[in-house]
Design a protein around this motif. Structure first.
Motif, short mmCIF file in Angstrom:
data_model
loop_
_atom_site.label_atom_id
_atom_site.label_comp_id
_atom_site.label_asym_id
_atom_site.label_seq_id
_atom_site.Cartn_x
_atom_site.Cartn_y
_atom_site.Cartn_z
N ALA A 293 -76.54 -110.05 43.92
CA ALA A 293 -76.90 -109.98 45.20
C ALA A 293 -76.55 -108.56 45.73
O ALA A 293 -75.89 -107.87 45.18
CB ALA A 293 -75.89 -111.02 45.90
N GLY A 294 -77.27 -108.22 46.91
CA GLY A 294 -77.29 -107.04 47.40
C GLY A 294 -76.09 -106.26 47.82
O GLY A 294 -75.75 -105.16 47.46
N ASP A 295 -75.08 -106.90 48.22
CA ASP A 295 -73.91 -106.37 48.75
C ASP A 295 -72.82 -106.27 47.49
O ASP A 295 -71.74 -105.56 47.71
CB ASP A 295 -73.28 -107.06 49.82
N VAL A 296 -73.25 -106.60 46.20
CA VAL A 296 -72.47 -106.31 45.05
C VAL A 296 -72.93 -105.58 44.11
O VAL A 296 -72.68 -105.53 42.86
CB VAL A 296 -71.88 -107.83 44.53
N ARG A 297 -74.31 -105.15 44.26
CA ARG A 297 -75.03 -104.22 43.49
C ARG A 297 -74.59 -102.90 43.12
O ARG A 297 -73.59 -102.47 43.99
CB ARG A 297 -76.64 -104.11 43.83
N PRO A 298 -74.69 -102.18 41.92
CA PRO A 298 -73.93 -100.79 41.70
C PRO A 298 -74.61 -100.07 42.80
O PRO A 298 -73.66 -99.05 43.38
CB PRO A 298 -74.63 -100.54 40.63
N GLU A 299 -75.71 -100.23 43.30
CA GLU A 299 -76.24 -99.20 44.44
C GLU A 299 -75.51 -99.15 45.76
O GLU A 299 -75.37 -98.15 46.23
CB GLU A 299 -77.63 -99.66 44.56
N LYS A 300 -74.90 -100.30 46.03
CA LYS A 300 -74.26 -100.40 47.14
C LYS A 300 -72.85 -99.51 47.14
O LYS A 300 -72.43 -99.24 47.94
CB LYS A 300 -73.62 -101.90 47.19
#
Ligand code: IPM
Ligand code: MG
Length: 357
Positions: free
Chosen positions: A83-90
Motif C-alpha cells: 500500500a502507498g504509505d508503506v512503500r519504499p518510495e514513501k
C-alpha cells in the motif's frame, strides 16, 4: 574539517553506487586533509524487510545527527504490491520532509565526450547545454490531501496539488539566486492555463522577478517545456518548477545528456545539512551485477562537498576526475551510445575515477 556523513544505501543498485561515492569522498578528504566518517542507516525496501517500516526512526535520527546525507536509491518489484504509505518510495518523501529539504537542485549538462550517447541529433544539441532544474521538493501533489471518495462514476481515488505563497516564494528565491550566479536566465514552468495552484505560482514568481531586475525571467507551460527540452535544450539555463513537474522534466533532461546514470542532485533546506542522491532509481534489472554507472552518485558526493561543506576545490577535484575519465574514453554500459567495445563495470569505473583524483 570533520565530515560526518549518514549513508542511506537503499535498494537495488543503491549499495553499489553509494560504496563507489563513499570511496571517492574518502580519497578526496584524505588528499585535502579532512576527517571523514560514514554511518550507514537502512531506508526503503531493505528497511521494510529488516524493520517492518521503510523509514525507521533510527534512520531519521541518524540523519539529523549527521552533517550531511548521501543516498543511493529505494524501491524494487519485491515491494511494488504494498500500500502507498508503506512503500519504499514513501521513505524518500519522508526523509526529505523530516529534514526540511524543500529545494532540489538537478543540474543536467551535456559532456562533450558523451555527445554520441545523447539521443538528440547534433543539429539540436548545437553547442551543448548546461541547465539547472530547481525543483520544489516538500509540497505540491506528492504531499497533498489524498484518499478515496464517492464520485460520479463510483468510488474514485484523488490526490491534491496545493501551493502556498510562502512555499512558492521560498523556492523562487533559491532559483533567482541560482540564476544570478549563472547566466541570469530563469524560466518558471507551470500549467497556469489550467491549474489554480499554477496561477498562484506564476503570480508569485512574477512578484519575485521584480526584486531581481537583472534576471531575464520567463514562464512556460509544462507541456511546451517538455517539447522545448528536446527541440532546443540550449535555450534553458535555470528552470524552477513544482515537485511533480520537476520530477518528470528532470528525468527527461537527464536522458538527453546521454544517460540517466550521470545526473546528481542536492536536496537542501534552511541548514547546511543536505541530502545528496543520484536522480536515477534503484534499477532492479541490473542490481547486484556490478553494471551500474556510479558517476551520478559520485557527482552527488561532489555536490555535497560544495553545498554542505563549502569545499569547492575538493568538489572540483572530483568533477575534474570524472571529466578526465570520460575524455579518456572510459564508459559504463549505459554510456556506450553508438560506440563499440567492452564497457567498464561499476567497480572498474570507480577505480578509474579514484586514480584520476
Ligand atoms: C526522484 C524519484 C522520487 C520522486 C520517487 C522515487 C519518490 O522519482 O527522486 O525523482 O518522485 O521524487
Ligand atoms: Mg523522479
Amino acid at each position: 574539517m570533520e565530515l560526518n556523513i549518514a549513508l542511506l544505501k537503499g535498494d537495488g543498485i543503491g549499495p553499489e553506487i553509494v560504496d563507489s561515492a563513499a570511496a571517492v569522498l574518502e580519497k578526496t578528504a584524505g588528499i585535502y586533509g579532512h576527517k571523514i566518517s560514514f554511518a550507514p542507516y537502512p531506508i526503503g525496501g531493505c528497511a521494510i524487510d529488516e524493520r517492518g517500516t521503510p523509514l525507521p526512526q533510527e534512520t531519521v535520527e541518524g540523519c539529523l545527527a549527521s552533517d550531511s546525507v548521501l543516498l543511493g536509491a529505494v524501491g524494487g518489484p519485491k515491494w511494488d504490491g504494498l500500500a502507498g504509505d508503506v512503500r519504499p518510495e514513501k521513505a524518500l518523501l519522508g526523509i526529505r520532509s523530516a529534514l526540511g529539504l524543500y529545494t532540489n537542485l538537478r543540474p543536467a549538462k551535456l559532456y562533450p565526450a558523451l555527445r554520441s550517447a545523447s539521443p538528440l541529433k547534433d543539429g539540436i544539441v548545437g553547442e551543448g547545454f548546461d541547465l539547472l532544474i530547481v525543483r520544489e521538493l516538500t509540497g505540491g501533489i506528492y504531499f497533498g490531501d489524498r484518499g478515496y471518495r464517492e464520485g460520479k462514476y463510483g468510488t474514485e481515488a484523488f490526490d491534491t496539488e496545493a501551493y502556498s505563497v510562502t512555499e512558492i516564494e521560498r523556492i523562487g528565491r533559491v532559483a533567482f539566486e541560482a540564476a544570478m550566479k549563472r547566466s541570469k536566465r530563469l524560466c518558471s514552468i507551470d500549467k497556469a492555463n489550467v491549474l489554480e495552484s499554477s496561477r498562484l505560482w506564476r503570480k508569485t514568481m512574477h512578484g519575485l522577478s521584480e526584486q531581481y531586475p537583472d534576471v531575464q525571467y520567463s514562464d512556460m507551460f509544462v507541456d511546451n517545456a517538455a517539447m522545448q527540452l528536446v527541440r532546443d535544450p540550449g535555450q534553458f539555463d535555470v528552470i524552477v518548477t513544482s515537485n511533480m513537474f520537476g520530477d518528470i522534466l528532470s528525468d527527461e533532461a537527464s536522458q538527453i545528456t546521454g544517460s540517466i546514470g550521470m545526473l546528481a542532485s542536492a536536496s537542501l533546506g534552511a541548514s547546511k545539512r543536505g541530502l545528496y542522491e543520484p536522480i536515477h532509481g534503484s534499477a532492479p534489472d541490473i542490481a547486484g551485477q556490478n553494471k551500474a554507472n556510479p558517476i551520478a552518485a559520485i557527482l552527488s558526493g561532489a555536490m555535497m562537498l560544495r553545498y554542505s561543506f563549502n569545499l569547492i576545490r575538493e568538489a572540483e577535484a572530483i568533477e575534474e576526475a570524472v571529466n578526465k575519465v570520460l575524455d579518456a574514453g572510459f564508459r559504463t554500459a549505459d554510456l556506450m551510445g553508438t560506440e563499440k567495445g567492452v564497457p567498464l563495470t561499476c567497480t572498474e569505473m570507480t577505480e578509474k575515477i579514484l586514480e584520476a583524483i
